[in-house]
Write a protein that holds these residues in place. Structure first.
Motif, PDB file in Angstrom:
ATOM      1  N   VAL A 176      -5.914   5.748  46.459  1.00 48.14           N
ATOM      2  CA  VAL A 176      -5.528   6.730  47.470  1.00 48.14           C
ATOM      3  C   VAL A 176      -5.835   8.115  46.923  1.00 48.14           C
ATOM      4  O   VAL A 176      -5.488   8.437  45.776  1.00 48.14           O
ATOM      5  CB  VAL A 176      -4.024   6.648  47.827  1.00 48.14           C
ATOM      6  CG1 VAL A 176      -3.623   7.804  48.748  1.00 48.14           C
ATOM      7  CG2 VAL A 176      -3.700   5.315  48.485  1.00 48.14           C
TER       8      VAL A 176
ATOM      9  N   THR B 146      -6.409  10.832  52.599  1.00 53.26           N
ATOM     10  CA  THR B 146      -5.653  11.633  53.555  1.00 53.26           C
ATOM     11  C   THR B 146      -6.314  13.009  53.678  1.00 53.26           C
ATOM     12  O   THR B 146      -7.015  13.449  52.775  1.00 53.26           O
ATOM     13  CB  THR B 146      -4.182  11.803  53.118  1.00 53.26           C
ATOM     14  OG1 THR B 146      -4.115  12.684  51.980  1.00 53.26           O
ATOM     15  CG2 THR B 146      -3.553  10.465  52.777  1.00 53.26           C
TER      16      THR B 146
ATOM     17  N   PHE C 206      -3.798  13.223  43.475  1.00 53.02           N
ATOM     18  CA  PHE C 206      -3.184  14.265  44.284  1.00 53.02           C
ATOM     19  C   PHE C 206      -3.946  15.568  44.082  1.00 53.02           C
ATOM     20  O   PHE C 206      -4.106  16.036  42.953  1.00 53.02           O
ATOM     21  CB  PHE C 206      -1.721  14.444  43.883  1.00 53.02           C
ATOM     22  CG  PHE C 206      -1.028  15.603  44.563  1.00 53.02           C
ATOM     23  CD1 PHE C 206      -1.037  15.718  45.951  1.00 53.02           C
ATOM     24  CD2 PHE C 206      -0.371  16.572  43.825  1.00 53.02           C
ATOM     25  CE1 PHE C 206      -0.404  16.781  46.585  1.00 53.02           C
ATOM     26  CE2 PHE C 206       0.276  17.632  44.446  1.00 53.02           C
ATOM     27  CZ  PHE C 206       0.259  17.740  45.827  1.00 53.02           C
TER      28      PHE C 206
ATOM     29  N   THR D   2       3.924  14.650  50.849  1.00 55.56           N
ATOM     30  CA  THR D   2       3.545  13.899  49.647  1.00 55.56           C
ATOM     31  C   THR D   2       4.637  12.900  49.265  1.00 55.56           C
ATOM     32  O   THR D   2       4.359  11.734  48.955  1.00 55.56           O
ATOM     33  CB  THR D   2       3.294  14.866  48.479  1.00 55.56           C
ATOM     34  OG1 THR D   2       2.266  15.792  48.841  1.00 55.56           O
ATOM     35  CG2 THR D   2       2.875  14.113  47.225  1.00 55.56           C
TER      36      THR D   2
ATOM     37  N   TYR E  29      -0.348   8.006  39.197  1.00 55.75           N
ATOM     38  CA  TYR E  29      -0.868   9.247  39.766  1.00 55.75           C
ATOM     39  C   TYR E  29      -1.651  10.068  38.744  1.00 55.75           C
ATOM     40  O   TYR E  29      -1.395  10.035  37.534  1.00 55.75           O
ATOM     41  CB  TYR E  29       0.278  10.084  40.342  1.00 55.75           C
ATOM     42  CG  TYR E  29       1.162  10.737  39.303  1.00 55.75           C
ATOM     43  CD1 TYR E  29       0.865  12.005  38.789  1.00 55.75           C
ATOM     44  CD2 TYR E  29       2.299  10.089  38.824  1.00 55.75           C
ATOM     45  CE1 TYR E  29       1.667  12.603  37.823  1.00 55.75           C
ATOM     46  CE2 TYR E  29       3.108  10.682  37.864  1.00 55.75           C
ATOM     47  CZ  TYR E  29       2.790  11.937  37.366  1.00 55.75           C
ATOM     48  OH  TYR E  29       3.585  12.518  36.406  1.00 55.75           O
TER      49      TYR E  29
ATOM     50  N   LEU F  78       2.773  11.717  58.220  1.00 55.13           N
ATOM     51  CA  LEU F  78       3.325  12.097  56.923  1.00 55.13           C
ATOM     52  C   LEU F  78       4.712  12.709  57.035  1.00 55.13           C
ATOM     53  O   LEU F  78       5.375  12.937  56.015  1.00 55.13           O
ATOM     54  CB  LEU F  78       2.383  13.071  56.215  1.00 55.13           C
ATOM     55  CG  LEU F  78       0.999  12.523  55.858  1.00 55.13           C
ATOM     56  CD1 LEU F  78       0.159  13.602  55.176  1.00 55.13           C
ATOM     57  CD2 LEU F  78       1.101  11.298  54.965  1.00 55.13           C
TER      58      LEU F  78
ATOM     59  N   ASN G 168       3.338  19.984  52.528  1.00 55.74           N
ATOM     60  CA  ASN G 168       2.812  19.744  51.182  1.00 55.74           C
ATOM     61  C   ASN G 168       3.775  18.999  50.269  1.00 55.74           C
ATOM     62  O   ASN G 168       3.347  18.156  49.472  1.00 55.74           O
ATOM     63  CB  ASN G 168       2.422  21.072  50.536  1.00 55.74           C
ATOM     64  CG  ASN G 168       1.319  21.777  51.290  1.00 55.74           C
ATOM     65  OD1 ASN G 168       0.550  21.156  52.021  1.00 55.74           O
ATOM     66  ND2 ASN G 168       1.239  23.084  51.146  1.00 55.74           N
TER      67      ASN G 168
ATOM     68  N   HIS H 234      -4.976  11.869  47.969  1.00 56.65           N
ATOM     69  CA  HIS H 234      -4.127  12.643  48.879  1.00 56.65           C
ATOM     70  C   HIS H 234      -4.637  14.084  48.936  1.00 56.65           C
ATOM     71  O   HIS H 234      -4.274  14.920  48.120  1.00 56.65           O
ATOM     72  CB  HIS H 234      -2.685  12.592  48.394  1.00 56.65           C
ATOM     73  CG  HIS H 234      -1.706  13.256  49.311  1.00 56.65           C
ATOM     74  ND1 HIS H 234      -1.826  13.224  50.692  1.00 56.65           N
ATOM     75  CD2 HIS H 234      -0.585  13.990  49.049  1.00 56.65           C
ATOM     76  CE1 HIS H 234      -0.822  13.887  51.236  1.00 56.65           C
ATOM     77  NE2 HIS H 234      -0.057  14.362  50.260  1.00 56.65           N
TER      78      HIS H 234
ATOM     79  N   LEU I 115       4.646   9.934  51.707  1.00 50.42           N
ATOM     80  CA  LEU I 115       3.508   9.034  51.510  1.00 50.42           C
ATOM     81  C   LEU I 115       3.704   8.168  50.274  1.00 50.42           C
ATOM     82  O   LEU I 115       3.541   6.939  50.320  1.00 50.42           O
ATOM     83  CB  LEU I 115       2.215   9.848  51.391  1.00 50.42           C
ATOM     84  CG  LEU I 115       0.951   9.054  51.053  1.00 50.42           C
ATOM     85  CD1 LEU I 115       0.635   8.047  52.153  1.00 50.42           C
ATOM     86  CD2 LEU I 115      -0.229   9.994  50.831  1.00 50.42           C
ATOM     87  N   VAL I 116       4.045   8.795  49.168  1.00 53.49           N
ATOM     88  CA  VAL I 116       4.197   8.048  47.912  1.00 53.49           C
ATOM     89  C   VAL I 116       5.359   7.060  48.017  1.00 53.49           C
ATOM     90  O   VAL I 116       5.250   5.902  47.582  1.00 53.49           O
ATOM     91  CB  VAL I 116       4.402   9.015  46.740  1.00 53.49           C
ATOM     92  CG1 VAL I 116       4.769   8.260  45.465  1.00 53.49           C
ATOM     93  CG2 VAL I 116       3.142   9.843  46.511  1.00 53.49           C
TER      94      VAL I 116
ATOM     95  N   PHE J 212      -3.740   6.970  42.198  1.00 53.39           N
ATOM     96  CA  PHE J 212      -3.390   7.889  43.290  1.00 53.39           C
ATOM     97  C   PHE J 212      -3.743   9.282  42.799  1.00 53.39           C
ATOM     98  O   PHE J 212      -3.164   9.763  41.816  1.00 53.39           O
ATOM     99  CB  PHE J 212      -1.896   7.787  43.605  1.00 53.39           C
ATOM    100  CG  PHE J 212      -1.401   8.744  44.660  1.00 53.39           C
ATOM    101  CD1 PHE J 212      -1.274   8.341  45.981  1.00 53.39           C
ATOM    102  CD2 PHE J 212      -1.033  10.048  44.333  1.00 53.39           C
ATOM    103  CE1 PHE J 212      -0.791   9.210  46.955  1.00 53.39           C
ATOM    104  CE2 PHE J 212      -0.558  10.927  45.297  1.00 53.39           C
ATOM    105  CZ  PHE J 212      -0.437  10.502  46.610  1.00 53.39           C
TER     106      PHE J 212
END
Length: 330
Positions: free
Chosen positions: A70, A6, A112, A93, A162, A52, A89, A72, A96-97, A110
């Motif tokens: 992913v 992203t 971040f 997030t 994550y 998003l 922000n 992000h 998306l998650v 993932f």
């Protein structure tokens, strides 16, 4: 391996896309319809438009895909209104998650992209100490607050793979904020704020990308890693190197008291809201520029990820200025 990035059209995101292609991955660049694709010309890139702002739309957009990874990297660093930081922000997030989880995406990792700004102005008594993971975050900007809230959301998830990266000031080709400093110096003015010692840290964009792929490969789920080049600089170091790379034009170095910055950023914030145009001189920028300590502990990234920054300012600034010149920015 299939990867979704992203913020792929942005500064950091575009470099992540390039590295993923170099590694032979199937790369999906998440963009908006209005996003520039100037740095996404490789024909191997697959594009996907993601909203998003809506979890339900994201579920529809992601349902037919199966990504292994992913990253992000989408986010807002400048906004006209405080709430916009949190919509982009934090909520972006979370949407998306939540969508990835709702469609049962079989993710391996993932990553971040957060920020050192989640900690704000701490350890500011001299001698300055390194900001550590065990410190309590006290963000002093809306940007930092919004990133911290996104981190806090991820922390509530027990079954989501994550990893969080917290880079300090990221610079390099394509970056627009530090470019303003280079442009100012070319125009013979260097501007600094405050007379109290300021310890600054930087990280080159390619080292951030290095850390991203290390985190994808071996980052422990739930871990958070600071990123810098491992060095600590004084406030004039960066501008001195830019000045050198520009051929040492004559210049005037102005160091203004913090209260002058407060007046300038207050006016900039007001004018931005009045005109509807974002400005680099705003309330968040005031808190960033007045902060005196940007030291951070990168040893966990080095020990656990094998992170080894390749660029200090002596190497990174010349490469950056060269890119600005070659691309007609300077």
């Amino acid at each position: 391996m299939k990867i979704l990035v992203t913020g792929a059209s942005g500064f950091i995101g575009s470099f992540i896309v390039e590295e993923a292609l170099e590694r032979g991955m199937e790369v999906w660049a998440a963009v908006r319809k209005s996003s520039s694709r100037a740095y996404l010309k490789d024909p191997r890139i697959h594009f996907i438009c993601l909203n998003l702002a809506s979890q339900s739309q994201l579920e529809e957009q992601l349902r037919e895909h199966a990504f292994d990874y992913v990253v992000h990297a989408a986010g807002a660093t400048k906004c006209l209104h405080r709430d916009d930081f949190f919509r982009t922000n934090t909520d972006g997030t979370r949407h998306l998650v939540s969508a990835l989880r709702a469609v049962g995406m079989p993710l391996k990792r993932f990553v971040f992209i957060s920020s050192l700004s989640v900690f704000g102005a701490i350890r500011e008594q001299q001698p300055y100490g390194e900001i550590c993971e065990s410190d309590t975050p006290r963000p002093n900007t809306a940007y930092g607050e919004s990133k911290l809230k996104a981190e806090r959301f991820l922390e509530t998830l027990d079954d989501f793979p994550y990893v969080i990266l917290r880079p300090t000031g990221v610079y390099g080709p394509r970056e627009k904020d530090y470019f303003l400093m280079a442009k100012s110096i070319k125009q013979h003015v260097d501007f600094a704020v405050g007379f109290k010692r300021q310890d600054i840290t930087f990280v080159y964009v390619k080292d951030v990308v290095q850390a991203v792929f290390l985190a994808l490969e071996r980052g422990a789920v739930g871990r958070k890693y600071f990123l810098s080049d491992g060095q600590v600089y004084q406030s004039t170091t960066f501008s001195n190197l830019i000045h050198r790379e520009l051929g040492r034009p004559w210049w005037v170095r102005i160091t203004a008291p913090v209260w002058v910055l407060r007046v300038v950023t207050f006016c900039g914030e007001y004018l931005g809201r009045l005109t509807g145009k974002m400005t680099a001189l705003n309330n968040d920028k005031y808190n960033i520029l007045k902060q005196r300590n940007w030291r951070c502990d990168i040893s966990p990234a080095q020990d656990e990820l094998g992170y080894n920054p390749h660029y200090d300012l002596e190497r990174g600034v010349p490469e950056t200025i060269s890119w600005y010149r070659q691309n007609g920015w300077l």
